[in-house]
Scaffold this motif. Structure first.
Motif, short mmCIF file in Angstrom:
data_model
loop_
_atom_site.label_atom_id
_atom_site.label_comp_id
_atom_site.label_asym_id
_atom_site.label_seq_id
_atom_site.Cartn_x
_atom_site.Cartn_y
_atom_site.Cartn_z
N GLU A 31 0.79 -1.15 0.18
CA GLU A 31 0.14 0.26 -0.08
C GLU A 31 0.85 1.27 0.01
O GLU A 31 0.31 2.38 -0.66
N GLN A 32 1.91 1.25 0.65
CA GLN A 32 2.82 2.47 0.76
C GLN A 32 3.72 2.88 -0.56
O GLN A 32 3.52 3.78 -0.99
N ILE A 33 3.89 1.72 -1.12
CA ILE A 33 4.71 1.68 -2.46
C ILE A 33 3.71 2.31 -3.37
O ILE A 33 3.94 2.97 -4.15
N LYS A 34 2.43 1.65 -3.50
CA LYS A 34 1.35 2.14 -4.33
C LYS A 34 1.01 3.70 -4.29
O LYS A 34 0.92 4.29 -5.18
N ALA A 35 1.26 4.20 -3.12
CA ALA A 35 0.81 5.49 -2.70
C ALA A 35 2.09 6.31 -3.17
O ALA A 35 1.94 7.45 -3.02
N LYS A 43 8.38 1.53 -9.10
CA LYS A 43 7.66 0.89 -8.03
C LYS A 43 7.99 -0.72 -8.15
O LYS A 43 8.28 -1.36 -7.17
N ALA A 44 7.85 -0.87 -9.52
CA ALA A 44 8.35 -2.39 -9.87
C ALA A 44 9.77 -2.76 -9.37
O ALA A 44 9.84 -3.71 -8.93
N GLU A 45 10.74 -1.98 -9.80
CA GLU A 45 12.12 -1.96 -9.26
C GLU A 45 12.24 -2.07 -7.72
O GLU A 45 12.88 -2.99 -7.26
#
Length: 60
Positions: A31-35, A43-45
């Motif tokens: 959730e933190q990465i998505k935000a 984000k994928a890396e």
């Protein structure tokens, strides 16, 4: 305010609790990465880097 903690007493219940805690932690990280305000590629890396670190730590 008092807090009473009831920890699992059997190895099976301790394992179950560990898995649930890990799942909540992973969900929170995602959730933190998505935000984050960065491109999807970054984000994928980041997710791949986290996976590599986790695999190295666990000896996989």
């Amino acid at each position: 305010m008092g807090v009473i903690m009831h920890y699992p007493t059997t190895p099976e219940k301790q394992e179950e609790l560990s898995k649930k805690v890990a799942a909540v932690h992973a969900q929170t990280v995602m959730e933190q990465i998505k935000a984050m305000p960065c491109p999807v590629e970054q984000k994928a890396e980041l997710i791949e880097a986290i996976k590599r670190i986790h695999q190295q730590r666990d000896g996989a």
